[in-house]
Scaffold this motif. Structure first.
Motif, mmCIF file in Angstrom:
data_model
loop_
_atom_site.group_PDB
_atom_site.id
_atom_site.type_symbol
_atom_site.label_atom_id
_atom_site.label_comp_id
_atom_site.label_asym_id
_atom_site.label_seq_id
_atom_site.Cartn_x
_atom_site.Cartn_y
_atom_site.Cartn_z
ATOM 1 N N ALA A 609 53.840 58.297 41.521
ATOM 2 C CA ALA A 609 53.716 56.925 42.013
ATOM 3 C C ALA A 609 52.528 56.789 42.962
ATOM 4 C CB ALA A 609 55.011 56.508 42.717
ATOM 5 N N ILE A 610 52.307 57.810 43.787
ATOM 6 C CA ILE A 610 51.171 57.788 44.715
ATOM 7 C C ILE A 610 49.860 57.904 43.955
ATOM 8 C CG2 ILE A 610 50.012 59.146 46.519
ATOM 9 C CD1 ILE A 610 52.798 59.640 47.690
ATOM 10 N N ASP A 611 49.820 58.781 42.947
ATOM 11 C CA ASP A 611 48.592 58.923 42.149
ATOM 12 C C ASP A 611 48.233 57.617 41.443
ATOM 13 O OD1 ASP A 611 48.011 61.554 42.814
ATOM 14 O OD2 ASP A 611 49.240 62.385 41.205
ATOM 15 N N SER A 612 49.248 56.844 41.065
ATOM 16 C CA SER A 612 48.995 55.587 40.343
ATOM 17 C C SER A 612 48.410 54.504 41.255
ATOM 18 C CB SER A 612 50.293 55.069 39.719
ATOM 19 O OG SER A 612 50.782 55.994 38.762
ATOM 20 N N PHE A 613 48.648 54.634 42.556
ATOM 21 C CA PHE A 613 48.103 53.664 43.500
ATOM 22 C C PHE A 613 46.576 53.788 43.539
ATOM 23 C CE2 PHE A 613 46.427 52.497 47.613
ATOM 24 C CZ PHE A 613 47.049 51.296 47.892
ATOM 25 N N SER A 614 45.857 52.659 43.482
ATOM 26 C CA SER A 614 44.397 52.717 43.504
ATOM 27 C C SER A 614 43.802 51.394 43.967
ATOM 28 C CB SER A 614 43.850 53.046 42.115
ATOM 29 O OG SER A 614 42.439 53.001 42.107
ATOM 30 N N LEU A 615 42.722 51.499 44.766
ATOM 31 C CA LEU A 615 41.938 50.317 45.133
ATOM 32 C C LEU A 615 40.886 49.994 44.078
ATOM 33 C CD1 LEU A 615 41.297 50.980 48.948
ATOM 34 C CD2 LEU A 615 43.005 49.471 47.926
ATOM 35 N N ASP A 616 40.726 50.889 43.099
ATOM 36 C CA ASP A 616 39.740 50.702 42.024
ATOM 37 C C ASP A 616 38.330 50.475 42.588
ATOM 38 O OD1 ASP A 616 38.790 50.516 39.406
ATOM 39 O OD2 ASP A 616 39.045 48.324 39.378
ATOM 40 N N THR A 617 37.971 51.233 43.617
ATOM 41 C CA THR A 617 36.642 51.065 44.234
ATOM 42 C C THR A 617 35.525 51.411 43.264
ATOM 43 O OG1 THR A 617 36.937 53.282 45.159
ATOM 44 C CG2 THR A 617 37.393 51.427 46.613
ATOM 45 N N GLU A 618 35.758 52.405 42.394
ATOM 46 C CA GLU A 618 34.705 52.778 41.437
ATOM 47 C C GLU A 618 34.444 51.645 40.448
ATOM 48 O OE1 GLU A 618 36.509 56.439 40.106
ATOM 49 O OE2 GLU A 618 35.009 57.624 41.165
ATOM 50 N N GLY A 619 35.513 50.960 40.058
ATOM 51 C CA GLY A 619 35.350 49.832 39.137
ATOM 52 C C GLY A 619 34.687 48.630 39.786
ATOM 53 N N MET A 620 34.764 48.555 41.117
ATOM 54 C CA MET A 620 34.192 47.421 41.842
ATOM 55 C C MET A 620 32.696 47.578 42.112
ATOM 56 S SD MET A 620 37.197 46.735 44.661
ATOM 57 C CE MET A 620 36.229 45.503 45.548
ATOM 58 N N ILE A 621 32.154 48.790 41.947
ATOM 59 C CA ILE A 621 30.762 49.042 42.320
ATOM 60 C C ILE A 621 29.796 48.167 41.519
ATOM 61 C CG2 ILE A 621 28.917 50.771 42.186
ATOM 62 C CD1 ILE A 621 30.905 52.813 43.242
ATOM 63 N N ASN A 622 30.048 47.975 40.234
ATOM 64 C CA ASN A 622 29.152 47.134 39.416
ATOM 65 C C ASN A 622 29.148 45.679 39.880
ATOM 66 O OD1 ASN A 622 28.261 49.198 37.734
ATOM 67 N ND2 ASN A 622 29.998 48.954 36.333
ATOM 68 N N THR A 623 30.301 45.224 40.374
ATOM 69 C CA THR A 623 30.397 43.835 40.848
ATOM 70 C C THR A 623 29.789 43.670 42.237
ATOM 71 O OG1 THR A 623 32.455 43.628 39.592
ATOM 72 C CG2 THR A 623 31.999 41.922 41.239
ATOM 73 N N TYR A 624 29.966 44.692 43.063
ATOM 74 C CA TYR A 624 29.506 44.612 44.456
ATOM 75 C C TYR A 624 28.491 45.727 44.731
ATOM 76 C CZ TYR A 624 33.713 41.731 44.861
ATOM 77 O OH TYR A 624 34.670 40.769 44.689
ATOM 78 N N LYS A 625 27.344 45.638 44.069
ATOM 79 C CA LYS A 625 26.327 46.689 44.208
ATOM 80 C C LYS A 625 25.751 46.758 45.620
ATOM 81 C CE LYS A 625 25.004 46.652 39.336
ATOM 82 N NZ LYS A 625 23.914 46.397 38.349
ATOM 83 N N ASP A 626 25.796 45.641 46.341
ATOM 84 C CA ASP A 626 25.248 45.612 47.701
ATOM 85 C C ASP A 626 26.052 46.473 48.672
ATOM 86 O OD1 ASP A 626 23.295 43.889 46.881
ATOM 87 O OD2 ASP A 626 24.358 42.075 47.515
ATOM 88 N N VAL A 627 27.301 46.743 48.337
ATOM 89 C CA VAL A 627 28.151 47.529 49.250
ATOM 90 C C VAL A 627 28.665 48.789 48.549
ATOM 91 C CG1 VAL A 627 28.826 45.578 50.712
ATOM 92 C CG2 VAL A 627 30.148 46.076 48.633
#
Length: 768
Positions: A609-627
């Motif tokens: 259950a803990i492993d399944s938790f994710s902020l998906d930061t890697e997936g967000m990089i393309n959308t938020y390249k500035d950060v």
């Protein structure tokens, strides 16, 4: 020839070659420059030569011992020290494991410089946050290997051979009756041989004195040995208050001040001579020297230049707990913390050795659901003892008998310990420490000491210290560089909002998964409560009326009520009234608990259950390249946090499982106190009646209380997980996305260097 060459030959089990190397006047410089032809001339026999060449090859590619071992003193640069310790004529190559070490120190130096450059002129939350994150990189955890075995089984010789120190522990020095926990680990701070001695509390010893003075049974030899070791014959005539006089503790003022005693020596032999009185029950009755092992809880020995123990501690454990509360609690804690357990027994009696198997039986519950053990190794010692002193057939006889012993022990384990065989991996080793040191009839690999060393090395290798350190540093540097970027406020605001939304969704999913786990345990425990209520009085009848003669059982029951329900049977089997009463509760949850909280770190629904938790930061990089740098930091923080939560689960699950028996013990406490007060004629029947009536009166409430307490602790664990995730990630999000500060140093070069190191380690996370 110098000590370096001698020590290496002994360490590799090639002591017979020492004289040959002396005759050829080979010192350390010559040693490193030996060519294949020279090695062949020095060692004409194929077996020893293969052993030498294998170890020699490893030696030439490993860093110097000071480089490899100086891991705790993070202010010392090991690369500088290794240049002084290496042979001047040899430039050693580094294999992957040494490269990891080198990378970690390179990154450590980078982070040390960065920390100095963080502005100190004025305090700020971000400054403190970054400094704390850099400090948190330097964390270490040791894997514990528990070593059990009766006196005379060969534990001392085994430990000496494993760590490569023939003079550390004299044969028989670790006596089972001492109840002292003995730990051996690497000294990563200095080149000294050190010992740290922890004593029991004065109050606990005074209580034990009173017990021994007032309730000592005629056949309690262990208690008599304790009293005689410390007081000689004085204990027979003096009162408890007199026996607590300072004159008996002149050599150990640390005992009176509740401090640890520390010893430092230049050699293993010197240290051995100094610690023997703290660990060994001497057989000498008239030597006149006072022994202090009855007052000792634990002795930790630290050895210099021991790569094998870098992340591993060998813990020699008494077979059972102890009457002393402090030692008993430490024993439970140590057994529960062992990831690997070694059961040591003489090969001639291995399969039928009652005491060895009873040690396993007594400790199995603490190793399993109450612990973190994954592997049990049964070590048959003295494998060279085949009754033949010479002749060409000795090796063949030894190897043949080894195979027979392995089959017999495996068969016994599978037959008698089916639950253990399902829960732990099990392997049998047949060991000869004598032949490993002397090489008369067996080759080093035949002794299986190298195989056990490989076990320890694999535990070392499973510790991803370098990758964790570099990954953490990579995230921190990304955050520092990201704070310098201005003009991206809108991107930061949107990213922050997106991350908070993802976090809240992930927390809800995680909570739902944990709630389902709690409901499953509630169903199991409800069934266990009913079974306990139906069977408890019958259990007590069988336990309180075992068929023994009244006098013999009177002593057993008296001991039990004086020790909160725990007692040790004549043959060493540990029993506990509380464990008997809670057995239906634990039995109803055992399988489910084992599946939910397996001792392997990579499975189980809680960890899943803990492993399944994710902020998906890697997936967000393309959308938020500035950060992207801030998102990289948050990914690192998320991974670190998951590791931390799994450690919390591993520790808390031990307490959760143990809570069932502990709650029963708390409910039984009054009846133990009342029963212990009975003396004289009829006291056995009075004790029986008191226990019977108490169980009858309490059965409707105490089992339900145990169930409720366990469920409460499960919910507290759920709350701790959810709260830690939310608070830690929220702080990291705010620090990384709501802060701009151009005063921070430009670390772009450091980011690039660490990124390269990280890529190398990630491509080969465990190269050993």
């Amino acid at each position: 020839m110098d000590d370096f060459v001698c020590n290496k030959l002994r360490e590799w089990g090639l002591s017979r070659l020492i004289q040959t190397f002396k005759d050829e006047e080979i010192d350390e410089v010559h040693f490193y420059n030996l060519e294949d032809e020279e090695i062949k001339e020095l060692i004409p026999k194929v077996g020893p030569r293969k052993t030498f060449k294998r170890q020699f090859k490893l030696l030439k590619v490993l860093p110097s011992t000071s480089d490899a071992n100086d891991t705790r003193n993070m202010d010392m640069n090991p690369r500088e020290e290794s240049s002084q310790c290496q042979s001047p004529s040899v430039k050693r190559k580094r294999p992957n494991c040494a490269a990891e070490e080198s990378i970690m120190w390179e990154v450590h130096d980078i982070m040390k410089d960065v920390k100095k450059k963080i502005p100190n002129e004025e305090e700020s939350e971000l400054n403190d946050f970054l400094k704390n994150k850099i400090s948190d990189l330097e964390t270490r955890k040791r894997m514990l290997v528990g070593v059990f075995g009766k006196t005379g089984a060969g534990k001392s010789s085994l430990i000496n051979a494993i760590v490569g120190e023939t003079n550390l522990l004299p044969s028989g020095s670790i006596c089972a009756c001492t109840s002292v926990i003995f730990k051996v680990e690497a000294n990563n701070d200095s080149k000294k041989y050190e010992a740290e001695i922890e004593f029991i509390k004065k109050e606990d010893w005074k209580e034990e004195l009173w017990f021994n003075k007032n309730l000592l049974e005629d056949d309690d030899d262990d208690a008599r040995d304790k009293m005689t070791a410390l007081y000689r014959t004085d204990w027979k005539s003096k009162s408890v208050e007199e026996l607590m006089d300072k004159k008996y503790f002149k050599e150990i003022p640390e005992f009176l001040s509740s401090d640890k005693k520390k010893l430092k020596c230049d050699s293993a032999k010197e240290l051995s001579e100094k610690i023997v009185k703290y660990i060994s029950a001497s057989s000498e009755e008239d030597d006149g020297e006072r022994q202090y092992w009855p007052l000792v809880e634990c002795v930790t020995v630290r050895l210099p230049n021991k790569d094998l123990l870098k992340h591993v501690t060998l813990v020699d454990l008494p077979g059972n707990g102890d009457r002393n509360k402090g030692r008993a609690n430490m024993w439970k804690k140590m057994v529960g913390s062992c990831s690997t357990v070694w059961i040591v027994a003489d090969i001639n009696r291995a399969a039928s050795e009652t005491e060895a198997w009873e040690i396993l039986q007594n400790a199995s519950s603490l190793m399993g659901n109450s612990g973190e053990c994954q592997r049990i190794h049964f070590i048959c010692t003295k494998s060279d003892d085949v009754g033949v002193q010479s002749g060409a057939d000795v090796r063949g006889l030894v190897l043949k008998r080894n195979e027979v012993a392995k089959r017999q022990v495996n068969k016994e384990f599978k037959k008698e310990y089916k639950q253990c065989s399902e829960q732990f991996s099990f392997e049998v080793f047949t060991v000869s420490c004598k032949e490993f040191n002397e090489n008369v009839h067996l080759q080093p690999d035949d002794t299986e000491i190298p195989r056990l060393r490989d076990v320890l090395q694999s535990l070392n290798n499973s510790h991803p210290e370098a990758l964790n350190y570099v990954s953490g540093a990579r995230g921190i540097l990304s955050l520092i560089q990201g704070t310098r970027c201005r003009g991206v406020a809108e991107s930061k605001m949107k990213a922050c909002s997106d991350l908070e939304e993802k976090m809240q969704h992930g927390l809800k999913v995680l909570q739902k998964a944990i709630d389902e786990i709690c409901r499953t345990f509630k169903r199991c425990l409800t069934e266990g409560v009913k079974e306990s209520q139906d069977s408890c009085e019958g259990q007590m009848k069988s336990m309180l009326h075992p068929g023994k003669k009244g006098g013999a059982f009177h002593k057993t029951l008296k001991f039990a009520v004086m020790n909160n329900g725990a007692f040790i049977a004549k043959k060493g089997r540990k029993k506990n009234i509380n464990t008997i009463l809670s057995s239906k509760l634990t039995g109803c949850i055992d399988d489910e608990f084992r599946m939910t909280f397996p001792n392997e770190d990579k499975s189980g629904p809680f960890k899943g259950a803990i492993d399944s938790f994710s902020l998906d930061t890697e997936g967000m990089i393309n959308t938020y390249k500035d950060v992207d740098l801030q998102l990289r930091f948050l990914k690192t923080e998320e991974d670190k946090l998951k590791t931390k939560l799994k450690e919390i689960i591993r520790e808390d699950k031990k307490k959760i499982y143990s809570s069932l028996t502990e709650t029963i013990e708390e409910n039984m406490q009054k009846c133990y106190t009342d029963a212990a007060n009975f003396t004289g004629k009829g006291s056995l029947e009075n004790m029986r009646r008191t226990i019977d009536e108490h169980v009858h009166d309490k059965k409707d409430t105490m089992f339900k209380m145990a169930k409720d307490n366990m469920l409460k602790q499960l919910n507290e664990l759920k709350g701790k997980i959810l709260e830690t995730l939310e608070e830690t990630l929220m702080e990291s999000i705010e620090r990384s996305l709501w802060t701009d500060d151009c005063s921070f140093p430009d670390v772009s070069v450091a980011v690039a260097r660490v990124e390269t190191f990280y890529s190398q380690l990630e491509a080969n996370p465990n190269p050993n």
